[in-house]
Design an enzyme around this catalytic site. Structure first.
Site, mmCIF file in Angstrom:
data_model
loop_
_atom_site.group_PDB
_atom_site.id
_atom_site.type_symbol
_atom_site.label_atom_id
_atom_site.label_comp_id
_atom_site.label_asym_id
_atom_site.label_seq_id
_atom_site.Cartn_x
_atom_site.Cartn_y
_atom_site.Cartn_z
ATOM 1 N N HIS A 114 103.000 -7.722 24.258
ATOM 2 C CA HIS A 114 104.293 -7.812 23.729
ATOM 3 C C HIS A 114 105.269 -6.848 24.420
ATOM 4 O O HIS A 114 104.855 -5.559 24.760
ATOM 5 C CB HIS A 114 104.121 -7.510 22.316
ATOM 6 C CG HIS A 114 105.322 -7.614 21.376
ATOM 7 N ND1 HIS A 114 106.041 -6.794 20.776
ATOM 8 C CD2 HIS A 114 105.626 -9.118 20.871
ATOM 9 C CE1 HIS A 114 106.922 -7.387 20.276
ATOM 10 N NE2 HIS A 114 106.767 -8.771 20.077
ATOM 11 N N SER A 165 105.930 -15.777 22.388
ATOM 12 C CA SER A 165 105.474 -15.022 21.179
ATOM 13 C C SER A 165 104.423 -15.834 20.654
ATOM 14 O O SER A 165 104.497 -17.029 20.803
ATOM 15 C CB SER A 165 106.513 -14.306 20.355
ATOM 16 O OG SER A 165 106.810 -15.221 19.780
ATOM 17 N N ASP A 174 120.958 -11.097 22.428
ATOM 18 C CA ASP A 174 119.620 -11.000 22.354
ATOM 19 C C ASP A 174 119.196 -11.778 20.983
ATOM 20 O O ASP A 174 119.338 -11.150 20.180
ATOM 21 C CB ASP A 174 119.182 -9.647 22.705
ATOM 22 C CG ASP A 174 117.753 -9.440 22.551
ATOM 23 O OD1 ASP A 174 116.846 -10.416 22.732
ATOM 24 O OD2 ASP A 174 117.391 -8.305 22.186
ATOM 25 N N MET A 175 118.358 -12.773 20.978
ATOM 26 C CA MET A 175 117.983 -13.212 19.940
ATOM 27 C C MET A 175 116.598 -14.217 20.036
ATOM 28 O O MET A 175 116.320 -14.697 20.796
ATOM 29 C CB MET A 175 118.920 -14.443 19.621
ATOM 30 C CG MET A 175 119.246 -15.685 20.448
ATOM 31 S SD MET A 175 119.877 -17.211 19.716
ATOM 32 C CE MET A 175 118.866 -18.406 20.539
ATOM 33 N N ALA A 176 115.939 -14.348 18.794
ATOM 34 C CA ALA A 176 114.921 -14.979 18.770
ATOM 35 C C ALA A 176 115.435 -16.480 18.552
ATOM 36 O O ALA A 176 116.538 -16.745 18.176
ATOM 37 C CB ALA A 176 114.082 -14.576 17.344
ATOM 38 N N LYS A 191 117.970 -28.314 17.752
ATOM 39 C CA LYS A 191 118.267 -27.593 19.072
ATOM 40 C C LYS A 191 117.663 -26.033 19.059
ATOM 41 O O LYS A 191 117.208 -25.868 20.324
ATOM 42 C CB LYS A 191 119.772 -27.067 18.604
ATOM 43 C CG LYS A 191 120.821 -28.311 18.526
ATOM 44 C CD LYS A 191 122.256 -27.924 18.091
ATOM 45 C CE LYS A 191 122.972 -29.121 17.642
ATOM 46 N NZ LYS A 191 124.437 -28.824 17.397
#
Ligand code: NAI
Length: 349
Positions: free
Chosen positions: A116, A140, A174-176, A224
């Site tokens: 990670h 992940s 910055d995003m999941a 999406k």
């Protein structure tokens, strides 16, 4: 508990070093984790140290990895991670990518067989401080239902982007690709808080507000987000020859085994396109124009990506960083656990 950034950095570094990484590696791990807490990304900060320490101590993060960087084309390279710390590998790989992009205008660097690597903002911002535009994405563990499905297949597969401006502002997006990162569920659990019903589903596939009952997460914006997380898995997994989709290893399955995760950095040098000065000036103009937009009802101002994190960092510099007491107590203790996280159900902790 409130601690200064410097104290938090030292505590994390000490613990990671005690778990088995060299001082140098532990310092890099702590740089990224402290960065996350300082920006308010607590889901990817000190909270994870207990888990990383157990994995390091058990050998599931190689303590003395044989990192190797191979250029496979003028602008392309692969960083072999030897299942070492993802934080250290991702930082070193980003430095290679920056150097290549300085010379050729662009760099695409794959990082494979790592653990990670935390909040991806850290790596792309590193490139932006060198006047580069950067993207980073990684795999992940599978915990997200594909759109229309009832079983998890992809991970929360984050994407980060950064661009420098002509002043001290950096755009850091910055995003999941899930409505929320898994760490946010963990953070809610650590505070015994409930979650909004749009974040996740329980074992029956029904949406849940109970952070302890989560069995899978939901992609952002239905099909999406599902498409984006697939793209991330292809670029940072399939392209690099590491396990993909539901075959990606679980964070808690076997802490003595390497995770074999993949990550991809793309670094673009604006000098080779519109020119660095013009690019940076245009970014500043864009941010100025955005800041001039009249906020809609309920908003004090319009923020650009990364702005709120930096505002938090400034506040923390004055008042210290807020750390959950249990986490602080662990950091100051002598404990390294050997049987706390291993073989836990990935949704259990
Ligand atoms: P988030 O939802 O907190 O933020 C997403 C983006 O929106 C950020 O760029 C933020 O600056 C921006 N933003 C938030 N509020 C805003 C506002 N009012 N105006 C303008 N922009 C705004 O992020 P998320 O999805 O919860 O991810 C958290 C972290 O988790 C990230 O650092 C990500 O890299 C990390 N992560 C890491 C994983 C790994 O395996 N390494 C897996 C998943 C996530």
């Amino acid at each position: 508990m409130r601690v200064t950034k410097e104290d938090l950095h030292q505590l994390i570094q000490n613990k990671i070093h005690k778990a088995g990484l060299s001082e140098d590696q532990a310092a890099i791990v702590s740089d990224v984790l402290t960065f996350a807490d300082a920006r308010g990304i607590h889901s990817h900060g000190a909270m994870r140290v207990e888990y990383y320490s157990e994995r390091i101590a058990k050998g599931g993060i190689t303590q003395n990895p044989k990192f190797e960087f191979k250029k496979t084309g003028p602008s392309v390279g692969i960083f072999e991670g030897d299942n070492g710390s993802g934080f250290v590998a991702a930082e070193k790989a980003m430095d290679h990518a920056i150097e290549i992009a300085k010379e050729t205008g662009i760099a695409v660097v794959g990082i494979r067989n790592i653990s990670h690597s935390g909040a991806l903002a850290y790596y792309v911002e590193r490139a932006a401080t060198h006047d580069m535009v950067a993207l980073s994405m990684c795999q992940s563990d599978p915990m997200v239902v594909p759109f229309g499905g009832s079983e998890p297949y992809f991970g929360t597969n984050p994407i980060a982007f950064a661009a420098p401006s002509n002043d001290d502002r950096i755009i850091t997006f910055d995003m999941a690709t899930t409505v929320q990162a898994w760490g946010k569920i963990l953070h809610a659990r650590s505070r015994k808080e409930s979650i909004p019903d749009s974040w996740a589903v329980d074992e029956q596939g029904n949406s849940t507000t109970d952070s302890t009952k989560v069995n899978a997460l939901l992609p952002i914006a239905g099909p999406k987000g599902y498409g984006l997380m697939m793209m991330v898995d292809i670029l940072s997994g399939v392209l690099l020859g590491v396990p993909f989709g539901k075959h990606v290893s679980s964070m808690y399955h076997d802490l003595s085994k390497g995770r074999e995760l993949g990550q991809l950095h793309v670094v673009i040098n604006p000098e080779y396109f519109v020119g660095l000065d013009t690019f940076k000036k245009s970014i500043s103009t864009m941010l100025d124009e955005i800041k001039e937009i009249v906020p809609s009802e309920g908003f004090k101002e319009v923020n650009y990506p990364g702005e709120r994190g930096r505002m938090r960092e400034q506040k923390y510099e004055e008042n210290g960083i807020e750390i959950v007491d249990d986490i602080y107590n662990y950091l100051v203790s002598d404990d390294i656990h050997f049987d706390y996280y291993d073989h836990k159900n990935k949704f259990a902790e």
